[in-house]
Design a protein around this motif. Structure first.
Motif, PDB file in Angstrom:
ATOM      1  N   VAL A   1      -2.802  19.966  64.762  1.00 30.26           N
ATOM      2  CA  VAL A   1      -2.182  20.911  63.838  1.00 30.26           C
ATOM      3  C   VAL A   1      -2.829  20.804  62.460  1.00 30.26           C
ATOM      4  O   VAL A   1      -2.982  19.702  61.915  1.00 30.26           O
ATOM      5  CB  VAL A   1      -0.661  20.666  63.736  1.00 30.26           C
ATOM      6  N   VAL A   2      -3.199  21.952  61.926  1.00 26.89           N
ATOM      7  CA  VAL A   2      -3.801  22.055  60.591  1.00 26.89           C
ATOM      8  C   VAL A   2      -2.971  23.026  59.782  1.00 26.89           C
ATOM      9  O   VAL A   2      -2.587  24.097  60.275  1.00 26.89           O
ATOM     10  CB  VAL A   2      -5.260  22.557  60.674  1.00 26.89           C
ATOM     11  N   ARG A   3      -2.658  22.673  58.551  1.00 21.32           N
ATOM     12  CA  ARG A   3      -2.024  23.623  57.636  1.00 21.32           C
ATOM     13  C   ARG A   3      -2.772  23.561  56.313  1.00 21.32           C
ATOM     14  O   ARG A   3      -3.210  22.490  55.886  1.00 21.32           O
ATOM     15  CB  ARG A   3      -0.540  23.313  57.439  1.00 21.32           C
ATOM     16  N   CYS A   4      -2.936  24.704  55.684  1.00 24.47           N
ATOM     17  CA  CYS A   4      -3.743  24.770  54.465  1.00 24.47           C
ATOM     18  C   CYS A   4      -3.019  25.575  53.394  1.00 24.47           C
ATOM     19  O   CYS A   4      -2.094  26.336  53.674  1.00 24.47           O
ATOM     20  CB  CYS A   4      -5.108  25.386  54.757  1.00 24.47           C
ATOM     21  N   ASP A   5      -3.473  25.375  52.159  1.00 23.96           N
ATOM     22  CA  ASP A   5      -3.029  26.194  51.030  1.00 23.96           C
ATOM     23  C   ASP A   5      -4.099  27.234  50.730  1.00 23.96           C
ATOM     24  O   ASP A   5      -5.270  26.884  50.502  1.00 23.96           O
ATOM     25  CB  ASP A   5      -2.837  25.342  49.766  1.00 23.96           C
ATOM     26  N   PHE A   6      -3.711  28.511  50.719  1.00 30.84           N
ATOM     27  CA  PHE A   6      -4.634  29.535  50.242  1.00 30.84           C
ATOM     28  C   PHE A   6      -4.973  29.287  48.773  1.00 30.84           C
ATOM     29  O   PHE A   6      -4.263  28.553  48.065  1.00 30.84           O
ATOM     30  CB  PHE A   6      -4.013  30.932  50.372  1.00 30.84           C
ATOM     31  N   ARG A   7      -6.019  29.915  48.305  1.00 30.92           N
ATOM     32  CA  ARG A   7      -6.392  29.761  46.891  1.00 30.92           C
ATOM     33  C   ARG A   7      -5.286  30.324  45.997  1.00 30.92           C
ATOM     34  O   ARG A   7      -4.768  31.414  46.226  1.00 30.92           O
ATOM     35  CB  ARG A   7      -7.700  30.484  46.617  1.00 30.92           C
ATOM     36  N   GLY A   8      -4.929  29.526  44.996  1.00 31.92           N
ATOM     37  CA  GLY A   8      -3.856  29.918  44.086  1.00 31.92           C
ATOM     38  C   GLY A   8      -2.490  29.461  44.533  1.00 31.92           C
ATOM     39  O   GLY A   8      -1.477  29.819  43.921  1.00 31.92           O
ATOM     40  N   PHE A   9      -2.429  28.638  45.586  1.00 31.62           N
ATOM     41  CA  PHE A   9      -1.168  28.124  46.101  1.00 31.62           C
ATOM     42  C   PHE A   9      -1.287  26.624  46.328  1.00 31.62           C
ATOM     43  O   PHE A   9      -2.366  26.113  46.657  1.00 31.62           O
ATOM     44  CB  PHE A   9      -0.801  28.798  47.430  1.00 31.62           C
ATOM     45  N   GLY A  10      -0.147  25.929  46.201  1.00 26.55           N
ATOM     46  CA  GLY A  10      -0.142  24.503  46.495  1.00 26.55           C
ATOM     47  C   GLY A  10      -1.185  23.762  45.689  1.00 26.55           C
ATOM     48  O   GLY A  10      -1.228  23.854  44.464  1.00 26.55           O
ATOM     49  N   ARG A  11      -2.060  23.063  46.394  1.00 27.09           N
ATOM     50  CA  ARG A  11      -3.061  22.225  45.726  1.00 27.09           C
ATOM     51  C   ARG A  11      -4.462  22.835  45.755  1.00 27.09           C
ATOM     52  O   ARG A  11      -5.453  22.145  45.495  1.00 27.09           O
ATOM     53  CB  ARG A  11      -3.075  20.836  46.363  1.00 27.09           C
ATOM     54  N   THR A  12      -4.549  24.141  46.076  1.00 22.86           N
ATOM     55  CA  THR A  12      -5.848  24.820  46.044  1.00 22.86           C
ATOM     56  C   THR A  12      -5.916  25.726  44.822  1.00 22.86           C
ATOM     57  O   THR A  12      -5.137  26.670  44.713  1.00 22.86           O
ATOM     58  CB  THR A  12      -6.065  25.677  47.306  1.00 22.86           C
ATOM     59  N   PRO A  13      -6.824  25.447  43.883  1.00 24.18           N
ATOM     60  CA  PRO A  13      -6.916  26.294  42.686  1.00 24.18           C
ATOM     61  C   PRO A  13      -7.570  27.633  42.987  1.00 24.18           C
ATOM     62  O   PRO A  13      -8.135  27.846  44.070  1.00 24.18           O
ATOM     63  CB  PRO A  13      -7.794  25.460  41.744  1.00 24.18           C
ATOM     64  N   LEU A  14      -7.473  28.532  42.012  1.00 29.57           N
ATOM     65  CA  LEU A  14      -8.164  29.824  42.107  1.00 29.57           C
ATOM     66  C   LEU A  14      -9.551  29.710  41.499  1.00 29.57           C
ATOM     67  O   LEU A  14      -9.731  29.074  40.448  1.00 29.57           O
ATOM     68  CB  LEU A  14      -7.375  30.902  41.355  1.00 29.57           C
ATOM     69  N   PRO A  15     -10.557  30.337  42.117  1.00 28.13           N
ATOM     70  CA  PRO A  15     -11.891  30.367  41.527  1.00 28.13           C
ATOM     71  C   PRO A  15     -11.983  31.476  40.475  1.00 28.13           C
ATOM     72  O   PRO A  15     -11.050  32.263  40.296  1.00 28.13           O
ATOM     73  CB  PRO A  15     -12.784  30.671  42.732  1.00 28.13           C
ATOM     74  N   ASP A  16     -13.114  31.565  39.812  1.00 28.68           N
ATOM     75  CA  ASP A  16     -13.309  32.594  38.785  1.00 28.68           C
ATOM     76  C   ASP A  16     -14.027  33.813  39.348  1.00 28.68           C
ATOM     77  O   ASP A  16     -14.713  34.534  38.633  1.00 28.68           O
ATOM     78  CB  ASP A  16     -14.092  32.027  37.594  1.00 28.68           C
ATOM     79  N   ARG A  17     -13.847  34.061  40.633  1.00 35.01           N
ATOM     80  CA  ARG A  17     -14.495  35.200  41.292  1.00 35.01           C
ATOM     81  C   ARG A  17     -13.610  35.649  42.447  1.00 35.01           C
ATOM     82  O   ARG A  17     -12.752  34.885  42.915  1.00 35.01           O
ATOM     83  CB  ARG A  17     -15.874  34.809  41.819  1.00 35.01           C
ATOM     84  N   PRO A  18     -13.797  36.870  42.940  1.00 33.00           N
ATOM     85  CA  PRO A  18     -13.006  37.314  44.097  1.00 33.00           C
ATOM     86  C   PRO A  18     -13.282  36.436  45.320  1.00 33.00           C
ATOM     87  O   PRO A  18     -14.362  35.885  45.480  1.00 33.00           O
ATOM     88  CB  PRO A  18     -13.494  38.748  44.324  1.00 33.00           C
ATOM     89  N   HIS A  19     -12.276  36.316  46.167  1.00 35.23           N
ATOM     90  CA  HIS A  19     -12.401  35.515  47.375  1.00 35.23           C
ATOM     91  C   HIS A  19     -11.703  36.230  48.520  1.00 35.23           C
ATOM     92  O   HIS A  19     -10.931  37.163  48.308  1.00 35.23           O
ATOM     93  CB  HIS A  19     -11.775  34.131  47.171  1.00 35.23           C
TER      94      HIS A  19
END
Length: 256
Positions: free
Chosen positions: A41-59
């Motif tokens: 089982v793998v669970r992740c945080d999308f960018r901008g949620f939890g412990r994943t930051p947002l980059p300075d470009r579209p993703h």
């Protein structure tokens, strides 16, 4: 950039994708049961949620999840996805049907869905509160809108914390951050699918769930009359049993 994630267990790969109201912690009630059922089982945080930051470009979130699968050496996985995570799962399954063995979509969004006046009004209200600097008001709006009557106070507080953190990360995002989406062909999706909706949810998500059997090749639809938008948090044991039953039929583990 690598998404923040947790991984545990052995067996067929299973990836949990969270809603836009939450982060990967929303799967805390299901996590141990799915591992014990014999899955990796793998669970992740999308960018901008939890412990994943947002980059300075579209993703693109589907590309990010594929990148995580590649990094973990996972060639094929079943997806369990809630709300916005369901939208990501559908895009991923359409773009790379060879990588998805099965999907369980809980009150899922859908690429290309035209929002109803009700959903549009919610978005406008949320935007107005955030533009006014009223993060607490925007959090309350989301908790009141998306959790059904069976959610207890502990669950409501958990969602408050996840939504507040997401707002704080996203409001502090660098200029240029944002999501991008690719055009998809739903007919490319071949994985068996379980689509769930909630009887207390906004009409958009009930409509999407009811439409999915006509849009995807192998889909079973079930409306949960007691549920709001986040059934896996509202009645976690009941939803966990539904998910494990579906997985046992479609991607059985050796221990199942």
């Amino acid at each position: 950039m690598t998404l923040a994630y947790d991984a545990a267990g052995d067996g067929p790969a299973l990836v949990l994708l969270h809603s836009a109201v939450c982060d990967r912690r929303m799967w805390d009630p299901q996590w141990p049961a799915l591992v014990d059922a014999g899955y990796r089982v793998v669970r992740c945080d999308f960018r901008g949620f939890g412990r994943t930051p947002l980059p300075d470009r579209p993703h693109n979130d589907a590309e990010d999840v594929l990148g995580l699968l590649d990094a973990l050496g996972i060639e094929e996985a079943a997806l369990i996805a809630s709300s916005y995570g369901g939208r990501v799962a559908v895009e991923l399954a359409a773009r790379r049907p060879d990588r998805v063995s099965a999907m369980a979509l809980l009150c899922a969004g859908l690429p290309g869905h035209e929002p109803t006046d009700e959903l549009r009004a919610f978005g406008e209200r949320e935007d107005a509160l955030l533009e006014a600097g009223d993060i607490a008001g925007a959090v309350k709006l989301n908790v009141d809108t998306w959790l059904g009557p069976d959610a207890d106070e502990t669950t409501r507080e958990k969602v408050r914390a996840m939504q507040r953190h997401a707002f704080e990360v996203q409001l502090a995002a660098p200029e240029g951050a944002g999501r991008s989406e690719a055009g998809i062909d739903l007919s490319a999706i071949k994985a068996p699918c379980l689509a769930l909706s909630g009887g207390h949810d906004m009409v958009d998500f009930r409509q999407i769930g009811a439409q999915l059997p006509g849009l995807l090749a192998d889909t079973r639809y079930l409306e949960l009359p007691w549920a709001g938008h986040l059934p896996s948090l509202e009645r976690p044991a009941e939803v966990t049993d539904l998910l494990i039953g579906f997985l046992c039929e479609t991607v059985p583990a050796d221990s199942a």
